[in-house]
Structure formats: structure tokens, C-alpha cells
Design an enzyme around this catalytic site. Sequence first.
Site, short mmCIF file in Angstrom:
data_model
loop_
_atom_site.label_atom_id
_atom_site.label_comp_id
_atom_site.label_asym_id
_atom_site.label_seq_id
_atom_site.Cartn_x
_atom_site.Cartn_y
_atom_site.Cartn_z
N ASP A 87 25.48 83.20 -20.21
CA ASP A 87 25.81 84.18 -19.18
C ASP A 87 26.10 83.50 -17.85
OD1 ASP A 87 25.28 86.53 -20.82
OD2 ASP A 87 23.20 85.91 -20.70
N ASP A 103 21.54 86.85 -22.29
CA ASP A 103 21.21 88.21 -21.84
C ASP A 103 19.76 88.37 -21.38
OD1 ASP A 103 23.80 88.83 -22.22
OD2 ASP A 103 23.51 90.19 -23.90
#
Length: 547
Positions: free
Chosen positions: A267, A244
Site C-alpha cells: 500500500d 491493508d
Amino acid sequence: MLDKQTAASKQPTGYNLLRSPRFNKGTAFTAAERRALGLEGLLPPAVTTIELQVARRHAEIANLDDNLQKYLVLSGLQALNETLFYAVLMSDPATYMPLVYTPTVGEACQKFGHIFREPRGVYLPISARGRIKELLGNWPEKDVRFIVVTDGERILGLGDLGAGGMGIPVGKLALYTACAGVPPQYCLPIVLDVGTNNQALLDDQLYIGLRQHRARGEEYTTFVDEFVAAVEELYPKCCIQWEDFANFDAVPILERYRDKICTFNDDIQGTAGVALAGMFGALRITGKKLADQRFLFLGAGSAATGIAELISLAMAREGVDLITARHRNALFDINGLVVTSRTDLADFQKPFAQDRPLITSFVEAIKAFRPTAIIGVSTVPKLFSREVIETMAAINERPIIFPYSNPTSRSECTAEEAYTWSNGRAIFASGSPFPPVEVGGRRFVPGQGNNVYIFPAMGMAVFATEAKRVTEDMFIVAAQAVAEQVSQDNLASGLIYPPQSRILDASLHVAEKIATAIFDQGLARVPRPDDIGALIRARAYRPVYAG
């Protein structure tokens, strides 16, 4: 895992034992243990099994109406009795994963300062530059194998939550253990607190992080470098998972370290792996080849380009030229289709730029590019409109619709919308869970393209092999291993991922395949065993009280 002799040498006694989550058994301590450990009188006299303790927690949580309250009960249990916490999670993973991670963790991060109880993990503020190794050294475990780290700038689809982003590493590492058996004592959640640009947090007297705007540029890069150097020195067998970070930091950080240390960005690479697994599952329904597909992404950030690149590499393994493969992946963002004539493209977007006129309507982009699949990683809800789904259904017998944005409130469409607007022909998977849907007398079970199918298994494989690096090829292997576990019955109901109810077995299978690739690539630090599956199973944690 810690052997029994080492564990016994560290075990506290008396009241302190009941406050030690690693060793606490609560009411499961036997009468003999209570006498020997100074626990008599500190517990009610009834002795219960761990099975009864799990049942008690099930009932407690089931009686709560609010998911955040359920999250807090589970967090409190993790801080009190680690073995019981994992026994609860592993007894019913499909129920508890959405509570300890997405979507509930998003609300927990938003309200982190207001629900903060026991500290967990390590907070490294940029104000401590020059002393990061010292702060890391305060963590009690000296053999850390996994760090999940965030700077809190792009938490799920919720934006800059600063130090409140700690909920993400804590939740991710809980799933390392619950879903793939990585022993919890080797896991460390970390926040790099470089400030926040979220004014609401800066104005909130309960905010737990630094009250300053985010550091940028050289100051930020130097701080991250110091962190990595400290980890390398203190924990030489550690794998760092980046989580993140904003796109403009996530991509350069991964590029800077991926060939130097054992590291990956979930991610970018984990999302790519689970998306590719979904594609392999979908193609088992359509009977088509990956090499013949065309993919249009709604969103052009690091998640989109990560998926597009892994799909391209997988296509290349099927004989497609890599440049050609990349051009079968198109990106669409707020400024329209990513085309070569645009002057606002980042370097990581340019390999996927289309040599065609700019198109600013997503529906028109579908008509022009004619994708077999659309993948939503925009974090903007409802952008897969009825017109979008109907357009996909008009050009594809079985349109592949993947709204992957998290949490549920950010999903590009719901399962019901995708199935209804395509007259039950969509092959659907989403980033957040949706309930089963009935359309035209058929019952569809939506798949959740959750990274939990990838990163815990990757962690288990790295742990068992003590791998030196994490490579792109390992994510392709992982994706194939996930897809091959989907049964024909699952596919018949539209489910293209293994049921989450059997996530541990699925993850250990994936971990075995990844570990085999690690040995094949010469990246393991341990000797290759005759039975790699046995190695994985032998290293896996089980939530059982020590005798």
C-alpha cells in the site's frame, strides 16, 4: 519449483488425487495415468487437453452476469485444480485480474463469511499468543518464500472487514503467480486476526473471525513481533508483504522491520512504485522532466506519503535536493492543506508540510500550489469535481489526473469525467479499470495504475535472487522498467501503462531490472549469473500439467 521426483513422491492417488489442487488434472489425465493412479471410473471417459479445459471455463464464466459469481467460480477452480486455475488467468489476464482482485475482491471481502467455502491460507488469532509458530507450522509447505499478510483493518477503501480481509492476501498471491510467474507452492496468505471494530460483523452470525474489538498498543505490537519471529524461524528465505493495515500501524510496522528482514508494504511502496511509473509514462507524453513537476495529493495517509517520498527520491536522482523535492509534493486531507502551522500532523506527514497559510478548499489549493499533477488516494468518491478538473486544465496544457482510490466505487472521478471536463487534454490513470472514452472524435484508453505492475515483479525478482532486503531504490527501478515498456501507439491513445494483456512479459522485464539492482546492491543470496534475464525466465512458473 518442486522437481518432478519430489512432486511424484508427494502425489496422492485415486479419489484423493482428484481433491488435490496441486496435482489434479481433471479430465486431462490420460488413459494410462488413470489406470496407474486408480482413477478409472472416477472420471468421465473423454480425455481433454488443458486448452479445451480452459475454453470450457471461459464459456462457463462468460455466461455469468454477476462478477461475484465469477469470483466464486474461479475460487472453486483454484481449490480444485491449481494448474487449470492459473492457465485460465494467464490466458486472458485483462479479463480475469479484475475478477480475482480489484474491484471484485472488495465485494468478496465484504461478504466473506457469507460466501466462505474452502479454507485457504492461515488464520492467526491473537487468542493464540505464544503459539504462533505452532499454528504456522501446520501449513503443509515448508519452504515458504512469500507471505502476504493483513489484519483486515483497512481493506481497500472499504474499512475494517476483520478476518474477511483474507480475500486480499489470497488475491494478491494469485497475481504473484499469474502476472509474474512466482510458483504458487511458495506463497502463503495470512490474516492476523486481532478482532474487529466493525459492529455489523460482530453481530453477524456468519462472521468467521474473533468476536472481540481490536487489540491495540503493546498487545498488538507484541503479537506482530511474535508473528515475524515465527516466520523468520520457520521460513528464513521468506519475504513478508504487509497489506491493508491502518495507517497508524502500517507505517510503524514497515519502519520497524524494513532494515531487519526482507519485507515491504504494498500500500505504501507498491502504490508509490506504480504511481511513479505512471508519472514517467505521463512525462513521455509531455516531454518534461520529473524534477520540474509539482504534485498535489488528495489524501494524506501512508499511500500519499509513500508516493510523495518515492517521487522525491526519484527527483533526487535527477539532481534535486531531497528537502526541495519533498516540498514539491503537497498533501491535502479532511482538515485542508498539510502546512507547518497545523498541530494535528503525524510524523510521516511532516516532511511534506508546506510553509504557507492553511487552505481548506482543494480548488484553492490547486490555484495556490499550481500542481502539474493531482493524485487521489482519499478513498472518497467524486472529490475530483468538474471545478477541480477545469482548474487543473486552466493552469496546465496537459493536466495529469490520477484518481487512484480503490475499488471503482471509491474513485475520485471517472475517466469520462476527466477527459470530458479537460476537453480531452488530461493524462489520466486510475486505480480501478474504466472503459475507453470518446471525446471530440478522439478515442482515449484509460490506464489503470494497478499495483499489479509492481508487486508481482518485485516478488519474482526476490524469489529468483533470494534477496535479503527490499529497498526504495528497487521501486524506482521497477517504475522506470514499467514506463519504458509503453509503446508510442499506447501513448498516442493516452495509455501510460503497458497493456494488461501482456502483463507476464512486462512483469518478467521489470523483474529482470529489479534483480539486476539486487545483485548490484549486494543483497542476493545466489551467485550473479551472466544472464539475469535467463535466470528470471528459468524460475518462472508455467501452468502446464506434469507429464
